[in-house]
Design a protein around this motif. Structure first.
Motif, PDB file in Angstrom:
ATOM      1  N   LEU A  22      46.152  29.664  35.057  1.00 34.31           N
ATOM      2  CA  LEU A  22      45.909  30.612  36.157  1.00 34.31           C
ATOM      3  C   LEU A  22      44.557  30.272  36.753  1.00 34.31           C
ATOM      4  CD1 LEU A  22      46.684  34.144  34.645  1.00 34.31           C
ATOM      5  CD2 LEU A  22      48.077  32.902  36.270  1.00 34.31           C
ATOM      6  N   VAL A  23      44.485  30.244  38.085  1.00 31.32           N
ATOM      7  CA  VAL A  23      43.198  30.052  38.758  1.00 31.32           C
ATOM      8  C   VAL A  23      43.022  31.190  39.744  1.00 31.32           C
ATOM      9  CG1 VAL A  23      41.851  28.606  40.330  1.00 31.32           C
ATOM     10  CG2 VAL A  23      43.163  27.551  38.482  1.00 31.32           C
ATOM     11  N   ARG A  24      41.843  31.814  39.682  1.00 29.38           N
ATOM     12  CA  ARG A  24      41.500  32.875  40.635  1.00 29.38           C
ATOM     13  C   ARG A  24      40.287  32.437  41.447  1.00 29.38           C
ATOM     14  NH1 ARG A  24      42.860  35.746  35.952  1.00 29.38           N
ATOM     15  NH2 ARG A  24      44.623  37.158  36.224  1.00 29.38           N
ATOM     16  N   LEU A  25      40.382  32.658  42.760  1.00 37.57           N
ATOM     17  CA  LEU A  25      39.283  32.377  43.682  1.00 37.57           C
ATOM     18  C   LEU A  25      38.854  33.703  44.278  1.00 37.57           C
ATOM     19  CD1 LEU A  25      40.849  29.311  45.548  1.00 37.57           C
ATOM     20  CD2 LEU A  25      39.425  29.291  43.479  1.00 37.57           C
ATOM     21  N   TYR A  26      37.633  34.127  43.983  1.00 43.40           N
ATOM     22  CA  TYR A  26      37.090  35.388  44.476  1.00 43.40           C
ATOM     23  C   TYR A  26      36.116  35.091  45.608  1.00 43.40           C
ATOM     24  CZ  TYR A  26      38.469  36.999  39.787  1.00 43.40           C
ATOM     25  OH  TYR A  26      39.151  37.291  38.629  1.00 43.40           O
ATOM     26  N   SER A  52      42.180  30.620  33.541  1.00 42.98           N
ATOM     27  CA  SER A  52      42.508  31.153  32.216  1.00 42.98           C
ATOM     28  C   SER A  52      43.849  30.576  31.789  1.00 42.98           C
ATOM     29  CB  SER A  52      42.514  32.684  32.223  1.00 42.98           C
ATOM     30  OG  SER A  52      43.408  33.177  33.190  1.00 42.98           O
ATOM     31  N   CYS A  53      44.262  30.925  30.586  1.00 45.05           N
ATOM     32  CA  CYS A  53      45.382  30.247  29.933  1.00 45.05           C
ATOM     33  C   CYS A  53      46.717  30.379  30.659  1.00 45.05           C
ATOM     34  CB  CYS A  53      45.522  30.729  28.500  1.00 45.05           C
ATOM     35  SG  CYS A  53      46.026  32.465  28.370  1.00 45.05           S
ATOM     36  N   GLY A  54      47.045  31.542  31.174  1.00 46.90           N
ATOM     37  CA  GLY A  54      48.349  31.717  31.808  1.00 46.90           C
ATOM     38  C   GLY A  54      49.512  31.701  30.833  1.00 46.90           C
ATOM     39  N   TYR A  55      49.259  31.952  29.557  1.00 48.52           N
ATOM     40  CA  TYR A  55      50.328  31.913  28.553  1.00 48.52           C
ATOM     41  C   TYR A  55      51.427  32.942  28.821  1.00 48.52           C
ATOM     42  CZ  TYR A  55      47.359  28.982  25.535  1.00 48.52           C
ATOM     43  OH  TYR A  55      46.596  27.980  25.006  1.00 48.52           O
ATOM     44  N   GLY A  56      51.103  34.023  29.499  1.00 45.51           N
ATOM     45  CA  GLY A  56      52.103  35.067  29.751  1.00 45.51           C
ATOM     46  C   GLY A  56      52.954  34.836  30.987  1.00 45.51           C
TER      47      GLY A  56
END
Length: 192
Positions: A89-93, A133-137
């Motif tokens: 997961l990648v988040r851009l704020y 973050s991992c994005g495992y879910g």
């Protein structure tokens, strides 16, 4: 465990540019408005302009919450999920602004995108926080193909029809904030 990065480069840039879909989250100021979360997914509608700036093509649609919220406070988050391959997961704020089809600079920005039918604006985000973050879910899913319905629908409406649609559907947010109210009123031709 999530990691904060200095910029959008290397592996992170390759990841976000490769995703066929991303999500945009915005919210109005104050305690009462609705948080908006929109999926975006037309191929080529997202670009990385530099290590701290991204942009996406904003198409005419049934609402204009993002534009309303950017007018209100500028806050925006984009999220990219790996549905195939390794989880991520990648988040851009950051802080966003919009350049409408009526603004200087729109044509230059719109030229960055291969599909512009129905475009009402380009959203430009100055990114001040990059995290992954991992994005495992997140489940594994396969892309079957693009949907070309929205661009075709807007193309059939034509320029005047798109403007009429935006005047009807995009002037205010669901919370009553000013949104895409830039379309001029049609001129009334007098008959003599």
């Amino acid at each position: 465990m999530g990691t904060v990065h200095e910029s959008i480069d290397g592996r992170l840039r390759a990841f976000v540019e490769a995703q066929p879909m991303f999500f945009v989250a915005t919210a109005p100021s104050g305690p009462d408005g609705h948080v908006n979360l929109s999926p975006k997914g037309i191929a080529g509608s997202f670009v990385v302009l530099d290590e701290h700036t991204v942009a996406y093509l904003d198409l005419t649609a049934s609402g204009a919450e993002t534009i309303a919220h950017l007018r209100d406070n500028g806050r925006i988050t984009l999220m990219f999920c790996a549905f195939e391959g390794p989880p991520n997961l990648v988040r851009l704020y950051g802080r966003g602004r919009f350049v409408t089809l009526y603004d200087e600079g729109f044509d230059e920005l719109a030229a960055l995108f291969p599909e512009t039918r129905g475009a009402r604006a380009v959203i430009v985000v100055e990114v001040d926080r990059v995290s992954d973050s991992c994005g495992y879910g997140v489940p594994r899913m396969a892309l079957e193909g693009e949907r070309d319905l929205l661009p075709q629908h807007m193309e059939r409406k034509g320029t005047d029809g798109q403007a009429a649609y935006r005047r009807l559907k995009n002037r205010t947010s669901i919370d009553g904030l000013p949104a895409f109210d830039m379309d001029p009123e049609p001129s009334t031709a007098s008959t003599g």
